[in-house]
Design a protein around this motif. Structure first.
Motif, PDB file in Angstrom:
ATOM      1  N   LEU A   1       0.634  -1.238  -0.003  1.00  9.87           N
ATOM      2  CA  LEU A   1       0.006  -0.039   0.000  1.00  9.87           C
ATOM      3  C   LEU A   1       0.853   1.261  -0.061  1.00  9.87           C
ATOM      4  O   LEU A   1       0.618   2.293  -0.860  1.00  9.87           O
ATOM      5  N   TRP A   2       1.843   1.303   0.894  1.00 10.66           N
ATOM      6  CA  TRP A   2       2.950   2.267   1.045  1.00 10.66           C
ATOM      7  C   TRP A   2       3.532   2.730  -0.445  1.00 10.66           C
ATOM      8  O   TRP A   2       3.694   3.712  -0.807  1.00 10.66           O
ATOM      9  N   LEU A   3       3.783   1.594  -1.179  1.00  7.50           N
ATOM     10  CA  LEU A   3       4.580   1.626  -2.282  1.00  7.50           C
ATOM     11  C   LEU A   3       3.495   2.212  -3.501  1.00  7.50           C
ATOM     12  O   LEU A   3       3.980   3.272  -4.343  1.00  7.50           O
ATOM     13  N   ASP A   4       2.547   1.804  -3.561  1.00  9.06           N
ATOM     14  CA  ASP A   4       1.293   2.170  -4.372  1.00  9.06           C
ATOM     15  C   ASP A   4       1.263   3.708  -4.266  1.00  9.06           C
ATOM     16  O   ASP A   4       0.775   4.428  -5.194  1.00  9.06           O
ATOM     17  N   ARG A   5       0.950   4.178  -2.927  1.00 12.78           N
ATOM     18  CA  ARG A   5       0.230   5.544  -2.646  1.00 12.78           C
ATOM     19  C   ARG A   5       1.642   6.443  -3.020  1.00 12.78           C
ATOM     20  O   ARG A   5       1.400   7.611  -3.619  1.00 12.78           O
ATOM     21  N   LEU A   6       2.773   5.871  -2.887  1.00 11.73           N
ATOM     22  CA  LEU A   6       3.982   6.788  -3.150  1.00 11.73           C
ATOM     23  C   LEU A   6       4.070   7.081  -4.528  1.00 11.73           C
ATOM     24  O   LEU A   6       4.181   8.155  -4.884  1.00 11.73           O
ATOM     25  N   VAL A   7       3.907   5.803  -5.436  1.00 12.28           N
ATOM     26  CA  VAL A   7       3.974   6.031  -6.923  1.00 12.28           C
ATOM     27  C   VAL A   7       2.942   6.866  -7.368  1.00 12.28           C
ATOM     28  O   VAL A   7       3.140   7.668  -8.115  1.00 12.28           O
ATOM     29  N   GLN A   8       1.799   6.893  -6.765  1.00 12.92           N
ATOM     30  CA  GLN A   8       0.591   7.974  -6.989  1.00 12.92           C
ATOM     31  C   GLN A   8       1.123   9.272  -6.732  1.00 12.92           C
ATOM     32  O   GLN A   8       0.808  10.141  -7.660  1.00 12.92           O
ATOM     33  N   ALA A   9       1.528   9.548  -5.832  1.00  6.36           N
ATOM     34  CA  ALA A   9       2.170  10.758  -5.601  1.00  6.36           C
ATOM     35  C   ALA A   9       3.229  11.339  -6.268  1.00  6.36           C
ATOM     36  O   ALA A   9       3.051  12.525  -6.995  1.00  6.36           O
ATOM     37  N   VAL A  10       4.221  10.263  -6.767  1.00  4.89           N
ATOM     38  CA  VAL A  10       4.772  10.485  -8.070  1.00  4.89           C
ATOM     39  C   VAL A  10       4.444  11.207  -9.091  1.00  4.89           C
ATOM     40  O   VAL A  10       4.646  12.058  -9.938  1.00  4.89           O
TER      41      VAL A  10
ATOM     42  N   GLU B   1       1.345  12.425  -9.515  1.00  2.00           N
ATOM     43  CA  GLU B   1       1.094  13.623  -9.697  1.00  2.00           C
ATOM     44  C   GLU B   1       1.802  14.654  -9.506  1.00  2.00           C
ATOM     45  O   GLU B   1       1.686  15.816  -9.911  1.00  2.00           O
ATOM     46  N   PHE B   2       3.308  14.546  -8.973  1.00  2.00           N
ATOM     47  CA  PHE B   2       4.105  15.489  -8.960  1.00  2.00           C
ATOM     48  C   PHE B   2       5.244  15.750  -9.817  1.00  2.00           C
ATOM     49  O   PHE B   2       6.058  16.930 -10.055  1.00  2.00           O
ATOM     50  N   ASP B   3       5.589  14.544 -10.622  1.00  2.00           N
ATOM     51  CA  ASP B   3       6.372  14.481 -11.729  1.00  2.00           C
ATOM     52  C   ASP B   3       6.231  14.994 -12.941  1.00  2.00           C
ATOM     53  O   ASP B   3       5.331  13.881 -13.362  1.00  2.00           O
ATOM     54  N   PRO B   4       6.366  16.078 -13.473  1.00  2.00           N
ATOM     55  CA  PRO B   4       5.840  16.347 -14.754  1.00  2.00           C
ATOM     56  C   PRO B   4       6.338  15.435 -16.007  1.00  2.00           C
ATOM     57  O   PRO B   4       5.528  15.312 -17.003  1.00  2.00           O
ATOM     58  N   MET B   5       7.333  14.620 -15.615  1.00  3.28           N
ATOM     59  CA  MET B   5       7.908  13.958 -16.731  1.00  3.28           C
ATOM     60  C   MET B   5       7.541  12.358 -16.486  1.00  3.28           C
ATOM     61  O   MET B   5       8.237  11.333 -16.885  1.00  3.28           O
ATOM     62  N   PHE B   6       6.657  12.444 -15.507  1.00  8.31           N
ATOM     63  CA  PHE B   6       6.259  10.792 -15.209  1.00  8.31           C
ATOM     64  C   PHE B   6       5.858   9.964 -16.506  1.00  8.31           C
ATOM     65  O   PHE B   6       5.060  10.406 -17.135  1.00  8.31           O
ATOM     66  N   ASP B   7       6.322   8.672 -16.473  1.00  8.23           N
ATOM     67  CA  ASP B   7       5.905   7.768 -17.361  1.00  8.23           C
ATOM     68  C   ASP B   7       6.041   6.539 -16.940  1.00  8.23           C
ATOM     69  O   ASP B   7       6.651   6.273 -15.895  1.00  8.23           O
ATOM     70  N   ILE B   8       5.889   5.454 -17.800  1.00  9.20           N
ATOM     71  CA  ILE B   8       5.821   4.048 -17.250  1.00  9.20           C
ATOM     72  C   ILE B   8       7.319   3.699 -16.666  1.00  9.20           C
ATOM     73  O   ILE B   8       7.406   2.948 -15.668  1.00  9.20           O
TER      74      ILE B   8
ATOM     75  N   ALA C   1      11.134   2.322 -12.403  1.00 11.39           N
ATOM     76  CA  ALA C   1      12.115   2.735 -11.883  1.00 11.39           C
ATOM     77  C   ALA C   1      11.996   2.849 -10.216  1.00 11.39           C
ATOM     78  O   ALA C   1      12.876   2.178  -9.423  1.00 11.39           O
ATOM     79  N   TRP C   2      10.846   3.658  -9.949  1.00  9.37           N
ATOM     80  CA  TRP C   2      10.522   3.772  -8.427  1.00  9.37           C
ATOM     81  C   TRP C   2      10.481   2.533  -7.740  1.00  9.37           C
ATOM     82  O   TRP C   2      10.821   2.222  -6.799  1.00  9.37           O
TER      83      TRP C   2
END
Ligand code: HEM
Length: 133
Positions: free
Chosen positions: A94-103, A105-112, A117-118
């Motif tokens: 759960l911790w990792l999934d929510r952290l990835v969710q926050a990333v 939302e906040f990383d403008p270059m987020f992709d698969i 990598a995270w």
């Protein structure tokens, strides 16, 4: 985890950290994800917690190869184990999934690739923490 993962992770965490609300957002998502999690953090100063978390994310990254970091992780694992905070292994997913969710939302270059990598970079540390429950 390979060098590219580490680079992608590092660049992404820097982009996210430009905005101080990043880890606050993670805690909002994580606390909302389960009553058990919310109860665990009932008496926690979440601003201080967010600062510690950032340091520990870098520590997790080094988890597999730097023995000094492993000592820190050992302490962190003991703190989360059944004899102290009693954090059940399934809560780490759960911790990792929510952290990835926050990333996301906040990383403008987020992709698969960033997401992978995270997950790859943090997985060894998470497995270690779970194994010490
Ligand atoms: C690998 C993932 C995690 C990392 C890197 C991490 C990191 C940390 C750090 C650095 C601290 C402060 C340690 C100290 O007191 O010296 C902490 C405390 C804590 N963590 Fe985690 N944590 C993780 C997973 C979790 C999970 C899954 C939960 C589930 C609820 C959790 C709940 C807590 C609680 C309740 C505290 C104590 C807060 C307080 O002092 O009031 N952590 N964590």
């Amino acid at each position: 985890m390979n060098e590219t993962d580490v680079e992608l992770f590092n660049d992404s965490i820097e982009r996210c950290s430009c905005r101080p609300e990043f880890l606050n957002r993670f805690y909002t998502l994580f606390l909302a994800s389960s009553d058990t999690v919310a109860r665990k953090f009932e008496h926690t100063d979440l601003r201080a917690q967010a600062r510690m978390l950032k340091t520990s994310l870098y520590m997790m990254m080094s988890a597999t190869y730097e023995s000094e970091r492993v000592v820190h992780l050992e302490r962190l694992a003991r703190r989360h184990s059944r004899s102290d905070l009693d954090i059940k292994p399934e809560l780490y997913d759960l911790w990792l999934d929510r952290l990835v969710q926050a990333v996301k939302e906040f990383d403008p270059m987020f992709d698969i690739e960033t997401e992978t990598a995270w997950r790859r970079v943090l997985q060894p540390g998470i497995e270690f923490m779970k194994s010490r429950y």
